[in-house]
Design a protein around this motif. Structure first.
Motif, PDB file in Angstrom:
ATOM      1  N   GLN A   1     177.998 129.045  16.960  1.00 48.44           N
ATOM      2  CA  GLN A   1     179.233 129.478  16.312  1.00 48.44           C
ATOM      3  C   GLN A   1     180.454 129.224  17.195  1.00 48.44           C
ATOM      4  O   GLN A   1     181.504 128.799  16.711  1.00 48.44           O
ATOM      5  CB  GLN A   1     179.132 130.960  15.947  1.00 48.44           C
ATOM      6  N   ARG A   2     180.304 129.462  18.491  1.00 47.32           N
ATOM      7  CA  ARG A   2     181.431 129.201  19.404  1.00 47.32           C
ATOM      8  C   ARG A   2     181.732 127.708  19.473  1.00 47.32           C
ATOM      9  O   ARG A   2     182.895 127.299  19.542  1.00 47.32           O
ATOM     10  CB  ARG A   2     181.121 129.760  20.796  1.00 47.32           C
ATOM     11  N   LEU A   3     180.677 126.902  19.437  1.00 50.88           N
ATOM     12  CA  LEU A   3     180.889 125.456  19.451  1.00 50.88           C
ATOM     13  C   LEU A   3     181.567 125.014  18.158  1.00 50.88           C
ATOM     14  O   LEU A   3     182.482 124.176  18.176  1.00 50.88           O
ATOM     15  CB  LEU A   3     179.552 124.744  19.622  1.00 50.88           C
TER      16      LEU A   3
ATOM     17  N   LEU B   1     182.210 129.402   5.493  1.00 48.66           N
ATOM     18  CA  LEU B   1     182.732 129.153   6.840  1.00 48.66           C
ATOM     19  C   LEU B   1     182.642 130.407   7.699  1.00 48.66           C
ATOM     20  O   LEU B   1     182.499 130.309   8.926  1.00 48.66           O
ATOM     21  CB  LEU B   1     184.195 128.694   6.766  1.00 48.66           C
ATOM     22  N   LEU B   2     182.731 131.564   7.084  1.00 50.01           N
ATOM     23  CA  LEU B   2     182.698 132.811   7.843  1.00 50.01           C
ATOM     24  C   LEU B   2     181.365 132.958   8.583  1.00 50.01           C
ATOM     25  O   LEU B   2     181.316 133.543   9.663  1.00 50.01           O
ATOM     26  CB  LEU B   2     182.912 134.005   6.911  1.00 50.01           C
ATOM     27  N   LEU B   3     180.294 132.448   7.989  1.00 44.69           N
ATOM     28  CA  LEU B   3     178.989 132.549   8.620  1.00 44.69           C
ATOM     29  C   LEU B   3     178.883 131.599   9.823  1.00 44.69           C
ATOM     30  O   LEU B   3     178.138 131.871  10.763  1.00 44.69           O
ATOM     31  CB  LEU B   3     177.897 132.229   7.606  1.00 44.69           C
ATOM     32  N   MET B   4     179.636 130.527   9.775  1.00 44.26           N
ATOM     33  CA  MET B   4     179.572 129.540  10.859  1.00 44.26           C
ATOM     34  C   MET B   4     180.463 129.891  12.048  1.00 44.26           C
ATOM     35  O   MET B   4     180.220 129.453  13.159  1.00 44.26           O
ATOM     36  CB  MET B   4     180.000 128.161  10.327  1.00 44.26           C
ATOM     37  N   ARG B   5     181.486 130.681  11.787  1.00 45.78           N
ATOM     38  CA  ARG B   5     182.447 131.017  12.848  1.00 45.78           C
ATOM     39  C   ARG B   5     181.934 132.175  13.703  1.00 45.78           C
ATOM     40  O   ARG B   5     181.091 132.959  13.274  1.00 45.78           O
ATOM     41  CB  ARG B   5     183.784 131.406  12.212  1.00 45.78           C
ATOM     42  N   PRO B   6     182.482 132.301  14.909  1.00 47.27           N
ATOM     43  CA  PRO B   6     182.081 133.430  15.786  1.00 47.27           C
ATOM     44  C   PRO B   6     182.378 134.750  15.098  1.00 47.27           C
ATOM     45  O   PRO B   6     183.380 134.889  14.377  1.00 47.27           O
ATOM     46  CB  PRO B   6     182.949 133.242  17.024  1.00 47.27           C
ATOM     47  N   THR B   7     181.532 135.722  15.318  1.00 47.88           N
ATOM     48  CA  THR B   7     181.710 137.026  14.702  1.00 47.88           C
ATOM     49  C   THR B   7     182.672 137.917  15.479  1.00 47.88           C
ATOM     50  O   THR B   7     183.083 138.957  14.971  1.00 47.88           O
ATOM     51  CB  THR B   7     180.353 137.742  14.566  1.00 47.88           C
ATOM     52  N   SER B   8     182.977 137.524  16.697  1.00 45.78           N
ATOM     53  CA  SER B   8     183.925 138.337  17.486  1.00 45.78           C
ATOM     54  C   SER B   8     184.696 137.435  18.420  1.00 45.78           C
ATOM     55  O   SER B   8     184.356 136.264  18.624  1.00 45.78           O
ATOM     56  CB  SER B   8     183.165 139.393  18.296  1.00 45.78           C
TER      57      SER B   8
END
Length: 250
Positions: A217-219, A243-250
């Protein structure tokens, strides 16, 4: 092979003898070396010489029979200028870092080889959009499978995504993706703009080994910034809330 006394027997064909014979043949208008011997420091005692033997269109030389010749010392592909010009796919990177040994075309062969290393603007944009969508697809599958407790599937999907990621990053720089063997060599000498080579190689290596979701996710967050800056927002936005699932959660 048959013919006059100057024709070599394939059983005794060394790289040096092949070059001598090819250079002496008027029908040979070009020689191009590719592979480990064109990547400084990559050749080993096991490395053969991969050569394109380029013939004139009306060539009658017996050297044409060497097409597809393979040995521990030498691999030969016999071709023409026009066929070389249209050579693409996996072979493109090999040609992008190839070395022209002989060019009797007034520089045409040299120009063709030089052009292989640079994708055209439209070609690169289209390729990058396709690779971005494929990368996002496998990343999404990996994260979703991890969320649902399917660890093996998640890990396999993470590993699958890396190839598409590399295709994307090189397309964004209008370059063909190198073979895995030459990836570190390529990046250490010709870094991708905006990417730290050491960090990138370590990150994709760790994702391959572990399938770490947070690292993926960070990548992706970095990739998203680069892709949007290159005009690929439509491809990303088509994923909507996924996209929300692919992005960092925090």
């Amino acid at each position: 092979m048959t013919g006059d006394q100057h024709v070599l027997s394939p059983s005794s064909l060394t790289y040096e003898a092949f070059l001598d014979r090819a250079i002496a043949e008027p029908d040979v208008i070009g020689l191009v070396l590719k592979g480990s011997h064109t990547h400084d420091g990559m050749a080993t005692e096991h490395s053969d010489h991969d050569v394109y033997l380029i013939l004139a269109d009306a060539a009658t030389t017996d050297l044409a029979a060497l097409d597809g010749y393979r040995s521990a010392a030498l691999d030969v592909v016999v071709t023409t200028v026009e066929a070389l010009r249209h050579c693409a796919g996996l072979e493109r990177y090999a040609l992008a870092r190839a070395r022209v040994l002989l060019d009797r075309t007034g520089g045409e062969i040299t120009e063709i080889i030089a052009a292989k290393g640079r994708l055209g603007p439209e070609e690169a944009h289209t390729a990058a959009a396709n690779w971005l969508d494929a990368y996002a697809n496998w990343l999404y599958r990996s994260v979703k499978n991890a969320r649902d407790g399917r660890s093996l599937a998640a890990h396999l999907d993470a590993a699958e995504s890396i190839g598409y990621l590399l295709e994307l990053l090189f397309a964004l720089d209008r370059r063909p993706r190198p073979y895995n063997k030459y990836l570190a060599w390529e990046l250490e000498r010709f870094p991708l703009p905006g990417w730290d080579t050491g960090v990138l190689l370590e990150t994709i290596g760790q994702i391959q080994r572990t399938g770490d979701v947070s690292l993926q996710q960070r990548l992706f967050a970095q990739v998203e910034v680069a892709a949007r800056a290159a005009g690929h927002a439509p491809t990303l936005d088509a994923w909507g809330e996924d996209l929300l699932l692919m992005r960092p959660t925090s």
